[in-house]
Design a protein around this motif. Structure first.
Motif, PDB file in Angstrom:
ATOM      1  N   GLY A 122       2.627   4.607   6.576  1.00 40.43           N
ATOM      2  CA  GLY A 122       2.774   3.522   6.583  1.00 40.43           C
ATOM      3  C   GLY A 122       3.073   2.756   8.049  1.00 40.43           C
ATOM      4  O   GLY A 122       2.557   1.910   8.463  1.00 40.43           O
ATOM      5  N   ARG A 123       3.539   3.291   8.990  1.00 38.20           N
ATOM      6  CA  ARG A 123       4.325   3.510   9.332  1.00 38.20           C
ATOM      7  C   ARG A 123       4.878   2.053   9.405  1.00 38.20           C
ATOM      8  O   ARG A 123       5.433   1.318   9.991  1.00 38.20           O
ATOM      9  CB  ARG A 123       3.271   3.529  11.496  1.00 38.20           C
ATOM     10  N   ILE A 124       5.842   2.015   8.379  1.00 37.59           N
ATOM     11  CA  ILE A 124       6.721   0.685   7.968  1.00 37.59           C
ATOM     12  C   ILE A 124       8.490   1.228   8.285  1.00 37.59           C
ATOM     13  O   ILE A 124       8.465   2.518   7.725  1.00 37.59           O
ATOM     14  CB  ILE A 124       6.369   0.372   7.188  1.00 37.59           C
TER      15      ILE A 124
ATOM     16  N   SER B  91       0.961  -1.195   0.341  1.00 33.83           N
ATOM     17  CA  SER B  91      -0.335   0.068   0.416  1.00 33.83           C
ATOM     18  C   SER B  91       0.794   1.253  -0.237  1.00 33.83           C
ATOM     19  O   SER B  91       0.505   2.471  -1.149  1.00 33.83           O
ATOM     20  CB  SER B  91      -0.731   0.056   1.586  1.00 33.83           C
ATOM     21  N   ALA B  92       2.155   1.194   0.853  1.00 31.45           N
ATOM     22  CA  ALA B  92       2.776   2.677   1.067  1.00 31.45           C
ATOM     23  C   ALA B  92       3.883   3.219  -0.277  1.00 31.45           C
ATOM     24  O   ALA B  92       3.872   3.866  -0.505  1.00 31.45           O
ATOM     25  CB  ALA B  92       3.837   2.241   2.393  1.00 31.45           C
ATOM     26  N   ALA B  93       3.656   1.564  -1.044  1.00 31.28           N
ATOM     27  CA  ALA B  93       4.726   1.661  -2.074  1.00 31.28           C
ATOM     28  C   ALA B  93       4.303   2.344  -2.931  1.00 31.28           C
ATOM     29  O   ALA B  93       4.527   2.785  -4.319  1.00 31.28           O
ATOM     30  CB  ALA B  93       5.549   0.495  -2.534  1.00 31.28           C
TER      31      ALA B  93
ATOM     32  N   PHE C   8       9.850   8.130   2.047  1.00 30.90           N
ATOM     33  CA  PHE C   8       9.509   8.625   3.651  1.00 30.90           C
ATOM     34  C   PHE C   8       8.531   9.281   3.909  1.00 30.90           C
ATOM     35  O   PHE C   8       7.847   8.840   5.134  1.00 30.90           O
ATOM     36  CB  PHE C   8      10.844  10.266   4.022  1.00 30.90           C
ATOM     37  N   ILE C   9       7.464   9.892   3.146  1.00 26.21           N
ATOM     38  CA  ILE C   9       6.331  10.228   3.684  1.00 26.21           C
ATOM     39  C   ILE C   9       5.443   9.137   3.866  1.00 26.21           C
ATOM     40  O   ILE C   9       4.833   8.699   4.392  1.00 26.21           O
ATOM     41  CB  ILE C   9       5.428  11.262   2.255  1.00 26.21           C
ATOM     42  N   CYS C  10       5.097   8.079   2.793  1.00 26.12           N
ATOM     43  CA  CYS C  10       4.799   6.797   2.370  1.00 26.12           C
ATOM     44  C   CYS C  10       5.077   5.571   3.592  1.00 26.12           C
ATOM     45  O   CYS C  10       3.723   6.028   4.255  1.00 26.12           O
ATOM     46  CB  CYS C  10       4.792   6.384   1.066  1.00 26.12           C
TER      47      CYS C  10
END
Length: 425
Positions: free
Chosen positions: A384-386, A135-137, A378-380
């Protein structure tokens, strides 16, 4: 000695993680002191760098994007994207990319796209059963479409540096931006099929119609911007002002999500964002002036042309340089420092300036999703807290896809020159 000091301080600043604008300023001061040149040169060259009418586009488009986003545009764009492609396997991933393509026509910046779309889509995708890394990627990767599809802050900078019409640069990015978005949607669909990601039920043409009507005024903003410039009715700067007024009216009186009490805060935030960009432009202009005075652009062109004059090899070398620099430098700073010398090299082997400018910007957009200084990563990752390592591992399929699109745009001028040539005839 002076040049070695300039580059040494600059590289050291990047390694230490000092903001690029500060690094450029400190490196320039060190060079001027060593060379015995008065420091008054710095404000003079900074002013010369930002004393360009077309740069007034930047605060205008930033303000328009912030007004529309505050007015509820993100929710409506995501709803439209989900109605269009959300029913497919991995539909929320495809929705993410489609929303970025639509949102890019409003914000013009990748960071704004990543923060706005990511703040909604990453938690939503995680809740629906998608891996948070995926999702973050996909959010980070798709956010790079924003500065390619008009309006685009990097394209404004390119037009200022090269003298190419900003309107033509906006149009030149439209087809590559769409190509990039479609390619990432195909990649997301393939991954979804292999990993059996969830799919949403088809919501019907009724929902599609409602979603389109809900997002109509937001999507129309892109048509307003492009139409104003192509018709010759307004300059890019005037179009940015009209877009800001349009965004205020739509957000406050049509969507009714924009509260009048929020306008002062939006104005201040937009002014700060625009000032930070223009400060970077000014300091990068000082740095660039020093490089020109040291004949670095000519040396680069002469060195490369002494090795090869083959246009296709030169394109490959330019791409490698820009991809590498995009891994460490902020997009606008990299453009201001590298664009002019590389443009001279490109023109020396017969590359069309609009074609070169388009794939140069595309290179640096990809750099926003590559470590160690990938802003969108860095933002994503933060949303996503990863970890950075987790999102870097997950984004490789999309990076590969974007590199394939980059090669197509680099070696097939049609993608970047067809629309500008068609609309200028």
């Amino acid at each position: 000695m002076g040049l070695a000091l300039l580059l040494g301080v600059f590289v050291l600043g990047l390694i230490l993680g000092v903001p690029v604008a500060v690094t450029l300023g400190v490196a320039s001061v060190a060079y001027l002191l060593e060379a015995g040149i008065p420091l008054v040169t710095i404000p003079q060259k900074m002013y010369a760098g930002i004393d360009t009418f077309v740069l007034l586009c930047i605060p205008g488009f930033i303000l328009a994007g912030n007004l529309m986003n505050e007015g509820g545009i993100t929710t409506r764009i995501v709803r439209l994207a989900q109605a269009m492609v959300g029913w497919m396997r991995g539909g929320l991933g495809l929705t993410n990319v489609a929303a970025s393509m639509l949102f890019g026509g409003v914000s013009g910046t990748a960071a704004a796209d990543a923060a706005s779309i990511g703040g909604m889509m990453i938690p939503g995708m995680k809740k629906a059963g998608y891996p948070v890394e995926f999702s973050a990627a996909i959010t980070a990767a798709s956010s790079t479409v924003g500065p390619i599809i008009p309006p685009s802050v990097p394209m404004i900078i390119v037009g200022t540096l090269s003298g190419i019409s900003v309107g033509k640069m906006f149009i030149a990015g439209a087809l590559p931006g769409v190509l990039m978005g479609v390619a990432m949607m195909i990649t997301a669909w393939i991954i979804a099929q292999r990993r059996n990601f969830p799919r949403q039920p088809w919501q019907g043409f009724g929902e599609l119609g409602k979603a389109f009507l809900g997002a109509f005024w937001a999507v129309s903003m892109t048509l307003l911007i492009i139409g104003g410039m192509l018709s010759g009715f307004a300059t890019p700067t005037e179009t940015a002002v009209v877009a800001s007024i349009y965004a205020f009216v739509v957000g406050a009186f049509i969507y009714r999500g924009l509260k009048l009490s929020a306008v002062p805060r939006i104005l201040i935030d937009s002014a700060v964002s625009a000032a930070s960009i223009l400060l970077l432009v000014g300091l990068a202009n000082v740095f660039g002036w020093i490089l020109v005075s040291e004949r670095i652009p000519q040396m680069i062109a002469e060195t490369v042309l002494s090795i090869t004059t083959n246009k296709y090899v030169v394109i490959l070398l330019i791409n490698l340089v820009l991809l590498f620099m995009g891994m460490f430098m902020e997009t606008i700073a990299a453009l201001i420092i590298l664009f002019v010398p590389l443009l001279a090299l490109a023109q020396g082997v017969g590359i069309d300036p609009i074609h070169f400018a388009t794939f140069a910007v595309l290179n640096l957009m990809i750099g926003l999703t590559t470590p160690p200084v990938g802003v969108c990563l860095f933002i994503c990752a933060g949303i996503g807290r990863i970890s950075l390592a987790q999102i870097t591992k997950a984004i490789w399929p999309f990076l590969l896809t974007n590199l394939i699109v980059l090669m197509l745009v680099s070696y097939v001028p049609f993608f970047s020159t067809w629309l500008p040539n068609l609309l200028s005839n």
